[in-house]
Scaffold this motif. Sequence first.
Motif, short mmCIF file in Angstrom:
data_model
loop_
_atom_site.label_atom_id
_atom_site.label_comp_id
_atom_site.label_asym_id
_atom_site.label_seq_id
_atom_site.Cartn_x
_atom_site.Cartn_y
_atom_site.Cartn_z
N CYS A 166 40.59 80.98 17.81
CA CYS A 166 39.82 81.13 18.59
C CYS A 166 39.59 79.66 18.69
O CYS A 166 39.57 78.71 18.39
CB CYS A 166 38.41 81.46 17.83
N ALA A 212 41.57 76.34 18.11
CA ALA A 212 42.84 76.89 17.40
C ALA A 212 43.54 77.96 18.32
O ALA A 212 44.87 77.69 18.22
CB ALA A 212 42.33 77.62 16.11
N VAL A 232 45.55 80.87 13.19
CA VAL A 232 45.29 79.60 13.11
C VAL A 232 43.79 79.32 12.79
O VAL A 232 43.04 79.74 13.84
CB VAL A 232 45.86 78.87 14.39
N GLN A 241 40.79 76.19 11.64
CA GLN A 241 40.58 75.11 10.72
C GLN A 241 39.94 75.42 9.36
O GLN A 241 40.05 74.98 8.27
CB GLN A 241 39.68 74.10 11.51
N VAL A 300 31.35 69.07 14.88
CA VAL A 300 31.42 70.51 15.36
C VAL A 300 32.80 70.52 16.26
O VAL A 300 33.65 71.38 16.31
CB VAL A 300 30.25 71.02 15.92
N SER A 344 36.27 69.99 17.54
CA SER A 344 37.51 69.89 16.58
C SER A 344 38.35 69.00 17.19
O SER A 344 38.72 68.78 18.57
CB SER A 344 38.11 71.25 16.64
N LEU A 404 37.10 72.72 27.55
CA LEU A 404 36.35 73.30 26.27
C LEU A 404 35.70 72.10 25.83
O LEU A 404 34.32 72.15 25.47
CB LEU A 404 37.14 73.81 25.31
N LYS A 405 36.19 71.05 25.51
CA LYS A 405 35.61 69.50 24.89
C LYS A 405 34.32 69.15 25.67
O LYS A 405 33.33 68.84 25.36
CB LYS A 405 36.60 68.50 24.79
N LYS A 429 29.91 74.78 13.41
CA LYS A 429 31.25 74.46 13.04
C LYS A 429 32.00 75.76 12.83
O LYS A 429 33.25 75.89 13.39
CB LYS A 429 31.62 73.39 12.27
#
Length: 612
Positions: free
Chosen positions: A304, A307, A350, A352, A402, A404, A488-489, A607
């Motif tokens: 998601c 990831a 995948v 985290q 939060v 990644s 996204l970031k 997160k």
Amino acid sequence: MCGIVGYVGQQDALEVVLAGLRRLEYRGYDSAGVAILSPDGHLAVERKAGKLANLEKELSEVSLPGTLGIGHTRWATHGPPTDRNAHPHVDCSGDVAVVHNGTIENFEVLVRGLEDRGHRRTSDTDTEAVAHLVEERYEALGGDLAATVRSICKDLEGSFVLVVAHKAEPDLVVAARRNLPLVIGLGDGENFLGSDVTAFIAHTREARAVDQDQVVELRRSGVTVTDLEGTVVEGDSYHVDWDTDAAEKDGHEFFMLKEIEEQPEAIRATLGGRMQEDGLLHLDELSMSDQDIRDIEQVVIIGCGSAYHSGLVGKYALERWSRLPVQVEMASEFRYRDPVIGRSTLVIAVSQSGETADTLEAVRHARHLRAKVLAVTNTVGSTISRESDAALYTRGGPEVAVASTKAVMTQMTAMYLVGLYLAQVRGTRDPDEVRAHLADLREIPDLVQEVIDRMGPVRALAKQLAGSERVLFLGRHVGYPMALEGALKLKELAYVSAEGFPAGEIKHGPIALIEDGTPVVIIAPRHALQAKLINNVQEVRARGARTIVIATDGDEAVTPYADTVIRIPDTKSLLTPLLTIVPLQVLSAAVAMARGLDVDQPRNLAKSVTVE
Ligand code: AGP
């Protein structure tokens, strides 16, 4: 989502619980609360909407002595983030306090029954039902709190970690787990509970994971774990090999800035010890024989958010090197489309956290269909790692922000390792080529450091972009997942409307978004498709876009069409995401800072997303 803490020992419980909550705040920060059992048997509850700091401010004006306590930091599901919905929740008498992570899906039925039997509800949450059920059953079950919790768990549907304190139990905290993470910290004369080990790492590094449908009895002298029938379950403890420094800001304004800087070391840790003396890979963690690997017919990668983007990069590497067909799918969609997979499918999950509910359910579905599931995760003992056939740990260390950063970096590194290992075993790349690619990978940490050291101009650029309402990101080939990641970031950190596209696709519609001055970030390191990418840069520029181009050192092919050039060192084209991602991370954080936002805790997010 939500972070939970439990403590029973000799220390001031409030201090221990608050310190744990500070470390778990990344899991949710809508409200927070504690319950402390005082020496005179009073169960004091304090809770407050907003970040933990609000609660701490309130607590600075009261005294809550005691050596047993529970705490919670919330990401709201049932009921808005108000004081009255903050945890802990209590029963009618105030004898029982409960904190909860997860969702109780049948809570409405339970609540109706409780109300019919005369209980008064004081919140909108699903959690409160548990406090009232404890109130009803505790006496009937002979004042046995663990038996009470076991009996309640049998009636609950959904996902939960529950931690319960009772006024009549000065030496006992009871917890239960289904689907969500719960770890025990084993101390000397004191014991701890946390959503993850960071909650208690300042006190002990000995931990034990709690399994599905298990109930924990935490006492000063020790810990007992049972199944829902009350049968004691033995389990192994493990040593956590990083310390509190890893979870501190270390002079940085935000965790994210520190975590960006930790990336070279994180990549080294991911690569470390996985190469043999002959320069080839050694990935025992896959728990697959060479024959198993040769029998794979297709690979499906699920994840998601970021990831998922790591998975997309993995697709390019795995297909190129191992010649296996690879699909990448958002985990939240995977099981609902009746995927065609089976014994000869390798599914790579995948994650985290190893706790993302969408990914976990996809893993369960894949295993149900008899696929072999490999977890690529950062979290030892996480639910996804335990429910998969094998786990390849990314070894990125704790990631608190939060957003990644080093987790994505190490996931991509792990995907390259898996791709090369499959190629090595299946013989689709000869050993010398595998060695050469591994040598290129080993150079990456130094190159990432070089990129980090050059980020001054990116921070200056961020100030200029802080007022932009929309930013587009374009890339081709492995640049495309990085365009998605960059967008996204920027969305999650700076609340700027941002979209990532394959550069060749914009002329099929998205180019209509471009107006005079629209910033467009183009990920254009030197590679075979660069000529096509340059056409795309020209196309957007001709329509008024402000072009910001990430280009390789010394490559002047793109500069005539770039308003701003961000330089990265040269590496093999397939590995470029490991470098191009850094300016995208720094840009988003710096835009968010220029807009005065909280980089570590963006609004509405948590997160670890443990709801579907
Ligand atoms: C990325 O910055 C996000 N915080 C988010 O997309 C994240 O990658 C996603 O929720 C998946 O989390 P996981 O890796 O813990 O499964």
